[in-house]
Scaffold this motif. Structure first.
Motif, PDB file in Angstrom:
ATOM      1  N   GLU A  68       0.864  -1.174   0.000  1.00 46.97           N
ATOM      2  CA  GLU A  68       0.000   0.000   0.000  1.00 46.97           C
ATOM      3  C   GLU A  68       0.910   1.237   0.000  1.00 46.97           C
ATOM      4  O   GLU A  68       1.510   1.580   1.016  1.00 46.97           O
TER       5      GLU A  68
ATOM      6  N   ASN B  24      -2.267   5.330   2.167  1.00 45.18           N
ATOM      7  CA  ASN B  24      -3.605   4.980   2.670  1.00 45.18           C
ATOM      8  C   ASN B  24      -4.569   6.147   2.489  1.00 45.18           C
ATOM      9  O   ASN B  24      -5.639   6.163   3.070  1.00 45.18           O
TER      10      ASN B  24
ATOM     11  N   GLY C 262      -4.630  -1.562  -1.612  1.00 41.16           N
ATOM     12  CA  GLY C 262      -4.861  -1.457  -0.172  1.00 41.16           C
ATOM     13  C   GLY C 262      -6.094  -0.622   0.075  1.00 41.16           C
ATOM     14  O   GLY C 262      -6.945  -0.469  -0.800  1.00 41.16           O
TER      15      GLY C 262
END
Length: 171
Positions: free
Chosen positions: A15, A18, A69
């Motif tokens: 990821e 985020n 993610g």
């Protein structure tokens, strides 16, 4: 450090950020973003993870490196630099995939993605019309997302790059 007695993973997901600009009804991000620190992966951490993969599984490719993610990878503030780091380690993977909601996949970022080692693209449009898109994604970006997807397809066609392109739509 060499890892012993461990099987090579089939997929490694990273990821890059985020951060996400949507409020999808099916995603946990809207809840988690209130509780987690938001940001982007440090260059050194990305390089360390990929370097460890290269050292620990030398000679045996991992099927996939997924850029996926809770966050939208194209919001990564170091997007192009991170793609270059990933390119240094692309020999470790059969494929490198990108999952994107297309909101921030501008024509420039499409070009950068197509010039990178990414060879599998999954785009989450998640609706076939504006009304359903708003209900699913929490924002009225349907036309913008479709436009970005069309820019990507045009750029992909011009490059002739061999890649897999998938679109997710719920209806």
């Amino acid at each position: 450090m060499m890892v012993e007695n461990i099987e090579t993973p089939w997929i490694i997901n990273i990821e890059l950020t985020n951060l996400c600009q949507l409020e999808c009804v099916f995603c946990d991000h809207p809840v988690f973003k209130k509780k987690m620190r938001l940001g982007c992966m440090e260059d050194s951490l990305l390089r360390k993870v990929l370097s460890d993969v290269d050292q620990d599984w030398r000679g045996e490719k991992i099927h996939e490196l997924g850029l996926v993610g809770l966050g939208e990878p194209t919001l990564d503030k170091r997007w192009l630099y991170h793609l270059n780091i990933i390119g240094e380690y692309s020999h470790c993977f059969d494929r490198i995939s990108l999952n994107s909601n297309l909101v921030s996949l501008s024509p420039e970022k499409s070009k950068e993605a197509l010039e990178s080692p990414i060879n599998t693209f999954t785009f989450s449009i998640n609706a076939s019309n504006k009304k359903h898109y708003f209900e699913m994604m929490g924002t009225n970006q349907f036309d913008h997302v479709v436009e970005n997807f069309n820019h990507f397809l045009d750029a992909w066609q011009k490059t002739g790059k061999e890649a897999s392109v998938d679109v997710q739509i719920f209806d």
